[in-house]
Design a protein around this motif. Structure first.
Motif, mmCIF file in Angstrom:
data_model
loop_
_atom_site.group_PDB
_atom_site.id
_atom_site.type_symbol
_atom_site.label_atom_id
_atom_site.label_comp_id
_atom_site.label_asym_id
_atom_site.label_seq_id
_atom_site.Cartn_x
_atom_site.Cartn_y
_atom_site.Cartn_z
ATOM 1 N N ASP A 109 40.840 40.416 45.457
ATOM 2 C CA ASP A 109 41.478 39.457 46.138
ATOM 3 C C ASP A 109 40.675 39.257 47.617
ATOM 4 N N GLU A 110 40.163 38.125 47.749
ATOM 5 C CA GLU A 110 39.419 37.782 48.806
ATOM 6 C C GLU A 110 40.210 37.551 50.047
ATOM 7 N N ASP A 111 41.531 37.218 49.988
ATOM 8 C CA ASP A 111 42.301 36.955 51.234
ATOM 9 C C ASP A 111 42.587 38.738 51.244
ATOM 10 N N GLU A 112 42.607 39.272 50.678
ATOM 11 C CA GLU A 112 43.017 40.695 51.020
ATOM 12 C C GLU A 112 41.971 41.472 51.822
#
Length: 171
Positions: A109-112
């Motif tokens: 997950d890029e947001d993570e």
């Protein structure tokens, strides 16, 4: 000198010497010109010989190149280049396959990741003036030595005279 036969003799002799001088100068100039012309002919001759040698070398090189070009075909070179490109592609695929990491999941997950990066940047902002991150700084605890009233450790060197036996003085 007085005018008379002696002066006329000296004048006649001076005229002969001047005529001889002019004759010798003319001969000298003629010899210089002849030498110059001979040098020019020799230079031109050397130039022609050099041109002949150059032409002979060029003809020989041209003949040799024509013979070599008969054995080299442009289609063979193209085929060789294509084969090399294919081999380089295969080599690149092998390197990619060998360089894969088995621990990295495909669905990261890029947001993570961005949140983790922001947390690291915030932690870097909490460094003290010595450049030590906050997680490496010592805990802020009260001074235990002051609470226990312990004496300070002695400083300096111990005297070595106490360890040696004193020599007795005999009189």
């Amino acid at each position: 000198m007085r005018p008379g036969p002696a002066q006329e003799a000296i004048k006649a002799r001076a005229m002969r010497v001047l005529k001889q001088k002019r004759m010798y100068e003319g001969q000298r100039d003629m010899l210089y010109n002849q030498t110059f012309n001979l040098d020019q002919v020799a230079f031109a001759s050397e130039g022609i010989k050099d041109a002949q040698q150059t032409m002979t070398a060029l003809k020989s090189a041209n003949k040799e190149l024509k013979g070599m070009m008969k054995t080299v075909k442009i289609q063979d070179i193209d085929n060789l280049q294509d084969e090399m490109m294919d081999l380089m592609d295969v080599s690149h695929e092998i390197q990619e396959t060998l360089g894969r990491s088995y621990n990295v999941p495909d669905d990261i997950d890029e947001d993570e990741l961005m949140g983790e990066l922001d947390a690291l940047e915030a932690d870097m902002g909490m460094e003290d003036e010595a450049g030590v991150p906050s997680y490496l700084q010592p805990d802020k605890e009260p001074d235990l030595d002051a609470e226990l009233n312990l004496p300070t450790a002695p400083s300096g060197h111990a005297s070595a005279q106490h360890d040696r036996p004193q020599a007795s003085i005999r009189g």
